[in-house]
Design an enzyme around this catalytic site. Structure first.
Site, PDB file in Angstrom:
ATOM      1  N   ASN A 116      40.565  47.680  42.371  1.00 14.01           N
ATOM      2  CA  ASN A 116      39.934  47.689  43.684  1.00 14.01           C
ATOM      3  C   ASN A 116      40.640  48.645  44.643  1.00 14.01           C
ATOM      4  O   ASN A 116      40.005  49.390  45.397  1.00 14.01           O
ATOM      5  CB  ASN A 116      39.930  46.279  44.285  1.00 14.01           C
ATOM      6  CG  ASN A 116      38.740  45.456  43.815  1.00 14.01           C
ATOM      7  OD1 ASN A 116      37.708  46.010  43.437  1.00 14.01           O
ATOM      8  ND2 ASN A 116      38.885  44.148  43.836  1.00 14.01           N
ATOM      9  N   GLU A 151      38.108  37.406  39.969  1.00 10.60           N
ATOM     10  CA  GLU A 151      38.118  38.140  38.709  1.00 10.60           C
ATOM     11  C   GLU A 151      38.349  37.208  37.521  1.00 10.60           C
ATOM     12  O   GLU A 151      38.766  37.634  36.453  1.00 10.60           O
ATOM     13  CB  GLU A 151      39.200  39.228  38.719  1.00 10.60           C
ATOM     14  CG  GLU A 151      40.623  38.725  38.782  1.00 10.60           C
ATOM     15  CD  GLU A 151      41.142  38.544  40.198  1.00 10.60           C
ATOM     16  OE1 GLU A 151      42.373  38.481  40.353  1.00 10.60           O
ATOM     17  OE2 GLU A 151      40.338  38.449  41.140  1.00 10.60           O
TER      18      GLU A 151
END
Length: 240
Positions: A116, A151
């Site tokens: 990210n 996640e």
């Protein structure tokens, strides 16, 4: 509008056929009668079209709301609330299929925060979506897959042996690690996952310990270097 045109055309064809039959068989040629019939047939057709369209849209919205209530919009797998509900049903033996044994897999994407930070959250979403797709493709149709965290994913395996659980977990790990993920910016990256597995014979109170054990095994996999499967039951049974 295209549907309206098709509907009007079908009514017109039907009216032409009906009028022709009236004239040929009944010998009814009254313009007033036929024009009245045509007017009412169009009114009835438009009314039926409105009702059918309304019901169709309502049905589509209902399905959409059901999907949003049960599934993660990004990955297409069950959301946390629905997965917890499925897990609870499995604990109480209320799933559709009889349960004789059961396994639970916890899976966490390694270094997802780095992805990210380096590529952006939009690209991170691509990674999550692809992980969800690979989980669906590489599990059984009777299994339940959920996204239970940012996640983190989980897979419930009803009626799955210890060895089969290991095979599925290893297959998931390899399918994710060995194949690159293509981002929107044109780049491709390789990512890995850490996996923890728990197994129960489906009897007694131990079945409710599955989430705790799977989480502990996931922690072991991450502490041992990541990109691996941790499954203490397999080691206890001396399976190779």
């Amino acid at each position: 509008m295209n549907h309206v045109v098709k509907m009007l055309l079908s009514i017109t064809i039907g009216n032409v056929v009906a009028t022709s039959l009236f004239i040929l068989i009944v010998h009814e040629t009254s313009f007033q009668l036929h024009s009245t019939y045509w007017i009412f047939s169009y009114i009835a057709g438009l009314f039926n079209f409105y009702v059918i369209e309304h019901q169709t849209k309502a049905y589509q919205l209902l399905n959409l709301y059901k999907f949003q209530a049960h599934y993660d919009f990004l990955t297409g797998v069950l959301n946390k609330r629905k997965f917890d509900e499925v897990l609870s049903e499995a604990f109480t033996k209320k799933l559709k299929q009889p349960i004789h044994q059961m396994s639970l897999i916890y899976l966490d994407i390694d270094y997802f925060k780095t992805i990210n930070d380096q590529y952006g959250h939009h690209e991170g979403d691509i990674v999550l979506k692809e992980i969800g797709t690979r989980l669906i493709k590489n599990t059984r149709s009777s299994d339940y897959i959920g996204r239970i965290g940012g996640e983190e994913f989980a897979v419930l395996l009803p009626n799955c042996t210890i060895e089969k659980t290991w095979q599925i977990a290893e297959r998931l790990r390899k399918k994710i690690a060995d194949q690159p993920i293509y981002l929107k910016n044109g780049l491709s990256i390789h990512t890995t996952v850490s996996i923890g597995c728990a197994y129960s014979q489906g009897i007694g109170a131990d079945i409710k310990q599955l989430p705790i054990i799977a989480d502990q095994e996931l922690y072991k996999a991450k502490e041992s270097g990541r990109n691996q499967v941790s499954f203490s039951e397999r080691k206890k049974d001396h399976l190779t």
